[in-house]
Design a protein around this motif. Structure first.
Motif, PDB file in Angstrom:
ATOM      1  N   LYS A 165      11.889  -0.216 -10.683  1.00 26.23           N
ATOM      2  CA  LYS A 165      13.037   0.298 -11.447  1.00 26.23           C
ATOM      3  C   LYS A 165      13.338  -0.550 -12.679  1.00 26.23           C
ATOM      4  O   LYS A 165      13.557  -0.038 -13.774  1.00 26.23           O
ATOM      5  N   TYR A 166      13.383  -1.883 -12.478  1.00 23.97           N
ATOM      6  CA  TYR A 166      13.876  -2.764 -13.542  1.00 23.97           C
ATOM      7  C   TYR A 166      12.790  -3.573 -14.243  1.00 23.97           C
ATOM      8  O   TYR A 166      13.046  -4.146 -15.297  1.00 23.97           O
TER       9      TYR A 166
ATOM     10  N   VAL B  69      -1.036  -4.224 -10.008  1.00 23.02           N
ATOM     11  CA  VAL B  69      -0.542  -5.011  -8.872  1.00 23.02           C
ATOM     12  C   VAL B  69      -1.441  -6.215  -8.641  1.00 23.02           C
ATOM     13  O   VAL B  69      -2.668  -6.093  -8.636  1.00 23.02           O
ATOM     14  N   GLU B  70      -0.826  -7.370  -8.475  1.00 26.36           N
ATOM     15  CA  GLU B  70      -1.560  -8.588  -8.122  1.00 26.36           C
ATOM     16  C   GLU B  70      -1.115  -9.021  -6.729  1.00 26.36           C
ATOM     17  O   GLU B  70       0.063  -9.291  -6.500  1.00 26.36           O
ATOM     18  N   VAL B  71      -2.067  -9.056  -5.816  1.00 20.63           N
ATOM     19  CA  VAL B  71      -1.765  -9.408  -4.422  1.00 20.63           C
ATOM     20  C   VAL B  71      -2.470 -10.710  -4.071  1.00 20.63           C
ATOM     21  O   VAL B  71      -3.680 -10.839  -4.253  1.00 20.63           O
TER      22      VAL B  71
ATOM     23  N   LEU C 241       0.823  -1.221   0.000  1.00 24.21           N
ATOM     24  CA  LEU C 241       0.000   0.000   0.000  1.00 24.21           C
ATOM     25  C   LEU C 241       0.853   1.265   0.000  1.00 24.21           C
ATOM     26  O   LEU C 241       0.458   2.292  -0.565  1.00 24.21           O
ATOM     27  N   SER C 242       2.026   1.203   0.597  1.00 21.61           N
ATOM     28  CA  SER C 242       2.902   2.381   0.661  1.00 21.61           C
ATOM     29  C   SER C 242       3.425   2.774  -0.727  1.00 21.61           C
ATOM     30  O   SER C 242       3.911   3.886  -0.924  1.00 21.61           O
ATOM     31  N   PHE C 243       3.306   1.851  -1.715  1.00 15.42           N
ATOM     32  CA  PHE C 243       3.762   2.134  -3.072  1.00 15.42           C
ATOM     33  C   PHE C 243       2.604   2.471  -4.015  1.00 15.42           C
ATOM     34  O   PHE C 243       2.804   2.593  -5.229  1.00 15.42           O
ATOM     35  N   TYR C 244       1.414   2.627  -3.457  1.00 14.76           N
ATOM     36  CA  TYR C 244       0.216   2.814  -4.282  1.00 14.76           C
ATOM     37  C   TYR C 244       0.363   3.978  -5.269  1.00 14.76           C
ATOM     38  O   TYR C 244       0.129   3.821  -6.474  1.00 14.76           O
ATOM     39  N   GLU C 245       0.776   5.136  -4.785  1.00 17.80           N
ATOM     40  CA  GLU C 245       0.870   6.328  -5.645  1.00 17.80           C
ATOM     41  C   GLU C 245       1.937   6.157  -6.723  1.00 17.80           C
ATOM     42  O   GLU C 245       1.732   6.541  -7.879  1.00 17.80           O
ATOM     43  N   THR C 246       3.080   5.575  -6.351  1.00 17.77           N
ATOM     44  CA  THR C 246       4.173   5.359  -7.318  1.00 17.77           C
ATOM     45  C   THR C 246       3.730   4.402  -8.415  1.00 17.77           C
ATOM     46  O   THR C 246       3.982   4.631  -9.603  1.00 17.77           O
ATOM     47  N   LEU C 247       3.069   3.316  -8.014  1.00 15.64           N
ATOM     48  CA  LEU C 247       2.604   2.321  -8.986  1.00 15.64           C
ATOM     49  C   LEU C 247       1.550   2.918  -9.912  1.00 15.64           C
ATOM     50  O   LEU C 247       1.560   2.663 -11.128  1.00 15.64           O
ATOM     51  N   GLU C 248       0.673   3.710  -9.351  1.00 13.48           N
ATOM     52  CA  GLU C 248      -0.386   4.341 -10.156  1.00 13.48           C
ATOM     53  C   GLU C 248       0.220   5.350 -11.136  1.00 13.48           C
ATOM     54  O   GLU C 248      -0.182   5.398 -12.307  1.00 13.48           O
TER      55      GLU C 248
ATOM     56  N   LEU D  38      12.716  -4.879  -2.522  1.00 19.22           N
ATOM     57  CA  LEU D  38      12.311  -5.750  -3.627  1.00 19.22           C
ATOM     58  C   LEU D  38      11.290  -5.066  -4.532  1.00 19.22           C
ATOM     59  O   LEU D  38      11.384  -5.137  -5.769  1.00 19.22           O
ATOM     60  N   ILE D  39      10.302  -4.391  -3.924  1.00 18.15           N
ATOM     61  CA  ILE D  39       9.279  -3.691  -4.727  1.00 18.15           C
ATOM     62  C   ILE D  39       9.918  -2.533  -5.504  1.00 18.15           C
ATOM     63  O   ILE D  39       9.597  -2.314  -6.675  1.00 18.15           O
ATOM     64  N   THR D  40      10.815  -1.796  -4.856  1.00 20.10           N
ATOM     65  CA  THR D  40      11.520  -0.697  -5.540  1.00 20.10           C
ATOM     66  C   THR D  40      12.284  -1.217  -6.753  1.00 20.10           C
ATOM     67  O   THR D  40      12.260  -0.603  -7.828  1.00 20.10           O
ATOM     68  N   ASN D  41      12.949  -2.366  -6.596  1.00 20.48           N
ATOM     69  CA  ASN D  41      13.678  -2.962  -7.721  1.00 20.48           C
ATOM     70  C   ASN D  41      12.739  -3.341  -8.857  1.00 20.48           C
ATOM     71  O   ASN D  41      13.065  -3.177 -10.039  1.00 20.48           O
ATOM     72  N   SER D  42      11.570  -3.874  -8.503  1.00 16.95           N
ATOM     73  CA  SER D  42      10.590  -4.252  -9.535  1.00 16.95           C
ATOM     74  C   SER D  42      10.128  -3.027 -10.317  1.00 16.95           C
ATOM     75  O   SER D  42       9.940  -3.090 -11.541  1.00 16.95           O
TER      76      SER D  42
END
Length: 310
Positions: free
Chosen positions: A214-215, A183-185, A170-177, A208-212
């Motif tokens: 980025k790459y 996202v599949e949870v 959830l803390s990455f919601y804005e970045t992912l959007e 791990l999420i940050t790497n996903s």
């Protein structure tokens, strides 16, 4: 006649003992001579002695065991020295690059009188970003040093891992959007508990999420899965991006190894993230594994001990 036989037996026994002592001394002399010729740089140097004496055989086995251990220590020391050289070289590079860029911005601000107020502000924003990047690199380096030296204690306790995983994604919601990444949870309705450290697990998942992002953002989907198997709690974090080649799989957990060796500015990282991830998981008595098929699926999978193992 009996006395004569007794004397003969005593003489033969004495000769036998002398022969045994002589052979043992000869064997020991051979061992000493062989040891003086041993080179601890060679894996094949050993005491090679054919003898029927059990104690001498055992002595040779023990000595050869010590030689093997010493050789392994020498190899480990050499590898550590090489790793340290590479680490210092990479740190120097990673610090010098943003420093050079920052000096360029400062020169423009100081000596380019034609800059408009808007352009000056843009340079200041860029300068601030580079400063934070450098601070982040140094913080990660010192964090890893503290973890490896044992200065940072990881307290293990029973935790609700389901809640930690939910909070992390959830803390990455804005970045992912913002990056238009789906996202599949996959988290079971019933809470899963495990032995670990909340701050450490959160840090692992964030890395791990940050790497996903980025790459693996070109795959436009990332996922996270939580499940129990036997007495272990497993967490999988995956994406469908460019993945990691076979040649890089064994290197990604090394210090300062970046997935993009050219250090492309779009994929800039400290190269310490996955090393910290592995160290934290090991400190929690877990292991991490990697499986990657480029543009199909890249999975980082790690386990923690189930709280029932207490």
């Amino acid at each position: 006649m009996i006395n004569f036989l007794v004397v003969i037996v005593i003489i033969l026994t004495f000769i036998f003992l002398l022969t045994k002592i002589h052979m043992k001394n000869k064997d020991i002399s051979f061992i000493i001579s062989s040891l003086s010729k041993v080179s601890f740089e060679s894996v094949n140097d050993r005491i090679r002695l054919v003898t029927s004496d059990k104690s001498i055989k055992n002595l040779c086995i023990e000595i050869n065991g010590f030689i093997s251990k010493f050789y392994k220590l020498k190899v480990s020391e050499t590898e550590s020295k090489e790793a340290m050289k590479k680490m210092i070289s990479n740190i120097s590079h990673d610090l010098r690059t943003p420093m050079t860029v920052m000096l360029g911005y400062i020169d423009q601000l100081n000596y380019n009188s034609s800059l408009t107020e808007k352009e000056k502000k843009e340079y200041l924003i860029k300068l601030e970003k580079k400063v934070y990047e450098t601070i982040s690199l140094m913080n990660e380096f010192f964090s890893l040093s503290k973890l490896e030296s044992g200065d940072e204690v990881i307290n293990i306790e029973e935790l609700n891992v389901s809640e930690i995983v939910k909070k992390s994604i959830l803390s990455f919601y804005e970045t992912l959007e913002a990056n238009k990444i789906d996202v599949e949870v996959d988290i079971p309705e019933k809470d899963i508990r495990a032995l670990g450290n909340e701050e450490a697990i959160t840090r692992v998942l964030n890395n791990l999420i940050t790497n996903s992002i980025k790459y693996g953002s070109d795959g436009k989907v990332i996922g996270i899965k939580l499940y129990e198997e036997n007495d272990l709690v497993w967490i999988e974090q995956w994406d469908k991006g460019k993945g990691i080649s076979e040649s890089e799989k064994n290197k990604v957990f090394e210090r300062l190894y970046t997935l993009d060796e050219s250090r492309n500015k779009d994929y800039q990282g400290s190269g310490l993230g996955l090393t910290i991830v592995q160290t934290l998981i090991n400190k929690m008595n877990g292991e991490i594994y990697l499986k990657s098929i480029p543009y199909e699926k890249t999975v980082f999978k790690f386990y923690l001990k189930n709280s029932r193992t207490l």
